[in-house]
Each structure stands twice: as C-alpha cells, then as structure tokens.
Design an enzyme around this catalytic site. Structure first.
Site, mmCIF file in Angstrom:
data_model
loop_
_atom_site.group_PDB
_atom_site.id
_atom_site.type_symbol
_atom_site.label_atom_id
_atom_site.label_comp_id
_atom_site.label_asym_id
_atom_site.label_seq_id
_atom_site.Cartn_x
_atom_site.Cartn_y
_atom_site.Cartn_z
ATOM 1 N N HIS A 111 0.829 -1.206 0.000
ATOM 2 C CA HIS A 111 0.000 0.000 0.000
ATOM 3 C C HIS A 111 0.864 1.257 0.000
ATOM 4 O O HIS A 111 0.476 2.285 -0.552
ATOM 5 C CB HIS A 111 -0.935 -0.001 1.209
ATOM 6 C CG HIS A 111 -1.936 -1.105 1.182
ATOM 7 N ND1 HIS A 111 -2.027 -2.056 2.166
ATOM 8 C CD2 HIS A 111 -2.885 -1.431 0.272
ATOM 9 C CE1 HIS A 111 -2.982 -2.917 1.868
ATOM 10 N NE2 HIS A 111 -3.514 -2.556 0.725
ATOM 11 N N GLY A 141 -8.524 -4.976 -0.025
ATOM 12 C CA GLY A 141 -8.607 -3.750 -0.811
ATOM 13 C C GLY A 141 -8.341 -4.038 -2.272
ATOM 14 O O GLY A 141 -8.276 -5.195 -2.697
ATOM 15 N N GLU A 142 -8.155 -2.982 -3.051
ATOM 16 C CA GLU A 142 -8.049 -3.142 -4.509
ATOM 17 C C GLU A 142 -6.900 -4.060 -4.927
ATOM 18 O O GLU A 142 -6.992 -4.777 -5.925
ATOM 19 C CB GLU A 142 -7.881 -1.771 -5.176
ATOM 20 C CG GLU A 142 -6.675 -0.989 -4.707
ATOM 21 C CD GLU A 142 -6.584 0.370 -5.388
ATOM 22 O OE1 GLU A 142 -6.567 0.399 -6.634
ATOM 23 O OE2 GLU A 142 -6.523 1.389 -4.677
ATOM 24 N N PHE A 143 -5.816 -4.094 -4.141
ATOM 25 C CA PHE A 143 -4.668 -4.915 -4.534
ATOM 26 C C PHE A 143 -4.912 -6.388 -4.246
ATOM 27 O O PHE A 143 -4.372 -7.252 -4.928
ATOM 28 C CB PHE A 143 -3.400 -4.411 -3.850
ATOM 29 C CG PHE A 143 -3.238 -2.930 -4.019
ATOM 30 C CD1 PHE A 143 -3.166 -2.374 -5.291
ATOM 31 C CD2 PHE A 143 -3.229 -2.086 -2.925
ATOM 32 C CE1 PHE A 143 -3.068 -1.012 -5.463
ATOM 33 C CE2 PHE A 143 -3.132 -0.716 -3.091
ATOM 34 C CZ PHE A 143 -3.053 -0.175 -4.361
ATOM 35 N N GLY A 144 -5.736 -6.670 -3.251
ATOM 36 C CA GLY A 144 -6.108 -8.055 -2.983
ATOM 37 C C GLY A 144 -6.823 -8.662 -4.177
ATOM 38 O O GLY A 144 -6.556 -9.804 -4.566
#
Length: 316
Positions: free
Chosen positions: A70, A118-121
C-alpha cells in the site's frame, strides 16, 4: 491555560484497531520511551483502514502504519509518503478457509466466493487465477476489508486473504480446522514481504529529522523489549488495552512474535521484490523507482543499551 503553553502532541495513525501486532508501540508508550525522547504520542485508530495512506500523505498526522504494498501504491499515486522503518517483517499472508469448505488448492476457488481486503487483494487473486488458467467468471470476488474471519463465519465468503498469525488464528478459534494457501508461494515470490507492515511518514515529518530519529529510537526499544520479554510485553499491552486480555489475543500475540522487526530496518531485498511484483500487477509502471519509497537514514546506528560500552571494538 493558553493553547501555546500546551505541549504539542505527535500523532501516530495505526492501520487497524489496536491489536497484538502493534505491541512494540504500546510497550514503548507504557514504559515512557517516547516521553524520554520528548515525544507526547497520541495513538489513533482509523474508522476505515483504507483511508490511512491518504491521511498520512496529506500530512494530517505525523506517523502512520501501513503494509508495504500500500505504501508503494500510495507513492505511485503521488502521495508523498515514505517508509522510515519496519514493524512486522514478512508475516505470511494467504487465502484462509475452513477445512469443511472443500478448498485445498488454489484451483478450488472455482464456484467459490473469495474475499479480499482492498483493490490490490483483488488484483492478486485475479492475477493468480489468470496464471492458473482459471476463468475469471468462475469465482466471485467480494471486498470485505480487514474482517475476513467474520465474513467467513457469517457465510458471506468461502475464503479470504489474511495473516497466518491473526485471521487464521481467529478462524480456528471460532470454527475449528482451517486451510491456509500462502500467496508468496503461489506467486513464487520467495518471501511474504508485500504484506510487511511499515512505519510511514508524510513529507512534512521527513523535514523534522530529530523527531523521526527519536520516534524510531523509542520504537526500537519497544520492539527489543517485546521480543526479549514477551510475557511482560503482553501484560503491558493488556494494561493499555484491557479488551485484549483474552486467550485468543494472547495466542495471536504469541504467533506474531517471530515477525516483529527488532531493528526496524527497511530490507532492500524485500522492497526490490515488492517493486517487481507491483510492476507485474501493473500497480506501478516500469520506470517507477522503488528506492524512493523508503529510507533507513533515521534509524539508530546501534540499538539502545542500558550498559555503557567499555570500548568500541570496531574502531581502527
């Protein structure tokens, strides 16, 4: 009393609610290590963990806590955040599921609901699925934030991303036997560095080197105390946060002990791997310089010691 006569507070925004993996910070606070550095530290918890990097980047707080991936993403988006040290080194992160779910390998996500933080997951899950030849329409991704355990318990998802030392322990405590598929192994990374937990600061804090050095000296003392005297450290944590005095949180604390960084050093190898992985995931572009995301220049040259050295044996 005039406002100008009040001692100003230094603010630290955590990445989640206060829990056992924040122990070195709470220990340093309880034992007065920050006070000895003339730092009156206010420890804050976010209402929404996804807001932390933006709040830190805007300079609203002096220090923050956030995962390495992040931190890289925030820097790539233009937020002036820099990691000044490491709290947790490579806590194993992966897909957690109940054994009864039928998930025993990554291919078993077909027909399942997969939770992510979150978006990266989501990017990580979809990338692994693509590499494994899994049709992206054959499973469903659900954003559930940090509350993976609760989402599985309430049957919102079948599996989700979490820490081996935290959410896996929670799920075992609530529901019994679990399965854990490490993302670093699935992605061939060789380490779980992308979820290392960092201390991050905005540009305005970097311009106060004595404050940063004092914060790191105090925190490093807290980390050393935690790893050297774990029982006393857990007691100090519970005195600061009585709600953590439960068998579950004590087990989470014990499982987290191996991952506390004693030195707080930003590990070059880990940042390099995360840089390459985030380029692979297209979170950053090929020209992004990962070295701008972190610095070790504020860390103590030698750890704190109660003993005065007899001599420096390393001098020429």
């Amino acid at each position: 009393m005039a406002m100008s006569s009040l001692k100003s507070r230094v603010t630290l925004l955590l990445n989640w609610y206060t829990n056992p993996y924040h122990t070195p910070i709470l220990v340093a606070q309880q034992l007065g290590f920050y006070s000895e550095e003339d730092i009156k530290l206010a420890i804050l918890e976010p209402a929404d963990p996804s807001d932390v990097t933006e709040i830190v980047g805007l300079g609203t707080v002096d220090f923050g806590v956030k995962a390495m991936i992040h931190t890289v993403a925030a820097k790539a988006k233009g937020y002036p955040v820099t990691s000044i040290g490491t709290l947790l080194d490579e806590p194993p992160t992966g897909l957690i599921a109940l054994k009864s779910s039928g998930i025993n390998s990554f291919q078993d996500i077909v027909g399942k609901r997969v939770g992510y933080i979150g978006e990266f997951g989501k990017k990580i899950i979809d990338d692994l699925a693509s590499l494994a030849g899994i049709d992206p329409t054959s499973y469903k991704t659900v954003r559930i934030g940090m509350n993976v355990t609760d989402a599985i318990y309430r049957d919102v998802i079948d599996t989700g991303i979490g820490f081996i030392n935290f959410q896996k322990v929670e799920l075992e405590h609530l529901c019994g036997e679990t399965v854990f598929l490490r993302i670093d192994q699935l992605a061939g990374l060789g380490c779980c560095c992308f979820c290392s937990i960092q201390f991050i600061v905005p540009e305005i804090t970097l311009q106060q080197p004595e404050l940063v050095k004092g914060f790191l000296r105090a925190t490093q003392r807290g980390a050393a105390y935690t790893t050297e005297k774990p029982e006393e450290a857990y007691e100090l944590l519970c005195q600061a946060k009585p709600q953590l005095r439960t068998p579950l949180y004590q087990k989470i604390f014990t499982r987290t002990l191996p991952f506390f960084s004693r030195t707080l050093i930003n590990v070059d190898r880990d940042w390099d791997k995360v840089g390459r992985y985030t380029k692979h995931l297209k979170i950053i572009d090929e020209h992004f310089d990962i070295s701008q995301c972190y610095t070790n220049r504020f860390l103590p040259d030698t750890p704190y010691s109660d003993l005065k050295p007899i001599a420096c044996c390393l001098e020429n």
